[in-house]
Design an enzyme around this catalytic site. Structure first.
Site, PDB file in Angstrom:
ATOM      1  N   ASP A  73       0.923  -1.064  -0.067  1.00 19.54           N
ATOM      2  CA  ASP A  73      -0.063  -0.069  -0.044  1.00 19.54           C
ATOM      3  C   ASP A  73       0.894   1.182   0.052  1.00 19.54           C
ATOM      4  OD1 ASP A  73       0.900  -0.802   2.606  1.00 19.54           O
ATOM      5  OD2 ASP A  73      -1.337  -0.976   3.334  1.00 19.54           O
ATOM      6  N   GLU A 132      -6.026   3.030   3.344  1.00 22.99           N
ATOM      7  CA  GLU A 132      -6.390   3.671   4.578  1.00 22.99           C
ATOM      8  C   GLU A 132      -7.798   4.087   4.594  1.00 22.99           C
ATOM      9  OE1 GLU A 132      -5.085   3.483   7.546  1.00 22.99           O
ATOM     10  OE2 GLU A 132      -2.851   3.211   7.045  1.00 22.99           O
TER      11      GLU A 132
END
Length: 383
Positions: A73, A132
């Protein structure tokens, strides 16, 4: 090839340029710059227009029998950094407080190794935006990014853990991270004068009863040897002390270690809302949004192999870990492809998402070594 000093320099630059979900433009450009400096002989790069900050890199295998995916990520958090580091965030109000700068650096190190050491099997590296929030993994899947030659047969990914010693690999069979679901509840009643409650439908009283009943779900509807959480963390209602409120708003979260558990909790919340409607003669509007935040349920066959390799590898310190109630959108991809997620210890003092979180950079090379050795081992195993 990238040396350890190069990797630390890369990580510190990434740390200075955190960007939140779907805004990772500067991060994307820097990643492309680093990838562009690697040997391109075996590489194919995809920058999807539909998800413009994402990057997929395919490494052509020499004698492929499968395609192995590796995901990192790339987004940061809306957190004001308070580490005092000379390479602290240069973007006010944003920070890599979850360690995604470390994740990206490890992924770049693994990619760089295989760019100059052709793997036997194909590899697909996914530099994913919006972990997130905004469920970047789910977005990528639904956009069809993992089709054809970009489709992995199995997927791997890591998350740093500041509670574990630097470079330690942690994993477990079953669920590593919980799945999460947002809960939004509106209770619509009828307002009125505080002196005449018989003429009103009190949203505060109805919502309060709802809160208390929801608290019984885990204690009375869930097997006590299994795990689940439901928290209603926000309650808003009313305007003044002598007016009965006609509206109340509740917001919260559901967390469970399996998708079956989450569905069970959601079902009970729905039933309680329906009961409150009948009991208090109000309207209850329930919104449940899971998005891409499914439980990170590790594949039993692949994970057993991964753990065995790490336990037997003299270059690795391995720890069995308990499940965590934190969420991770890699769980969505693991519901589409078999795979494994694992921890990399970074001994960061402060915890994940804290403004003072500062992972130890000695974990970078240890993580790269463990992953490259595992992937090479995986490529020579037939099952």
């Amino acid at each position: 090839m990238l040396k350890e000093d190069d990797l630390i320099t890369i990580r510190r630059h990434l740390h200075q340029i955190p960007e939140v979900a779907l805004e990772e433009v500067e991060t994307h450009a820097f990643l492309m710059q680093v990838i562009g400096m690697m040997d391109q002989k075996f590489l194919k790069i995809l920058e999807p227009k539909e998800l413009p900050t994402a990057i997929l890199v395919r490494v052509q295998g020499s004698d492929p029998s499968r395609t192995i995916g590796y995901r990192t990520d790339i987004d940061g958090l809306p957190v004001d950094e308070k580490t005092g580091l000379p390479y602290a965030s240069q973007h006010p109000g944003k920070m890599h407080a979850c360690g995604h700068d470390m994740h990206m650096t490890v992924a770049l190190g693994v990619l760089d190794y295989f760019a100059s050491h052709q793997p036997k099997d194909n590899l697909v590296f996914f530099f994913q935006p919006a972990e997130e929030s905004e469920a970047g993994g789910k977005r990528a899947y639904e956009l069809g990014l993992f089709e054809g030659e970009w489709r992995p047969d199995e997927f791997y990914g890591l998350h740093v853990n500041p509670k574990m010693q630097t470079g330690v690999i942690g994993c477990r069979m079953g669920t590593l991270f919980a799945g999460t679901t947002e809960v939004n509840i509106d209770v619509i009643g009828k307002g009125g004068h505080a002196a005449f409650p018989q003429d009103a439908k009190d949203a505060v009283v109805a919502a309060s009863a709802l809160v208390m009943q929801v608290q019984t779900i885990i204690s009375r509807s869930i097997n006590p040897i299994e795990s689940g959480v439901i928290t209603l963390g926000k309650f808003e209602a009313g305007t003044i002390r002598n007016v009965i409120a006609d509206h109340a708003r509740l917001e919260g979260t559901i967390r469970g270690l399996t998708q079956v558990m989450i569905e069970k909790i959601k079902e009970r919340v729905q039933e309680i809302c329906e009961g409150i409607e009948r009991s208090f003669e109000v309207e209850v509007r329930l919104g449940l949004n899971q998005g891409g935040y499914f439980p990170v349920e590790n594949d039993p066959v692949l994970t057993k192999r991964f753990i065995r390799f790490m336990q037997e590898n003299p270059d690795v310190v391995y720890e069995e870990v308990p499940p965590a109630m934190t969420g991770e959108d890699f769980g969505y991809l693991l519901h589409q492809f078999p795979g494994t997620m694992f921890w990399l210890g970074v001994d960061g003092g402060a915890q994940l998402h804290e403004s003072s979180m500062s992972p130890k950079e000695g974990a970078i090379q240890k993580g790269i070594t463990a992953i490259t050795e595992f992937l090479e081992y995986r490529m020579i195993t037939e099952e």
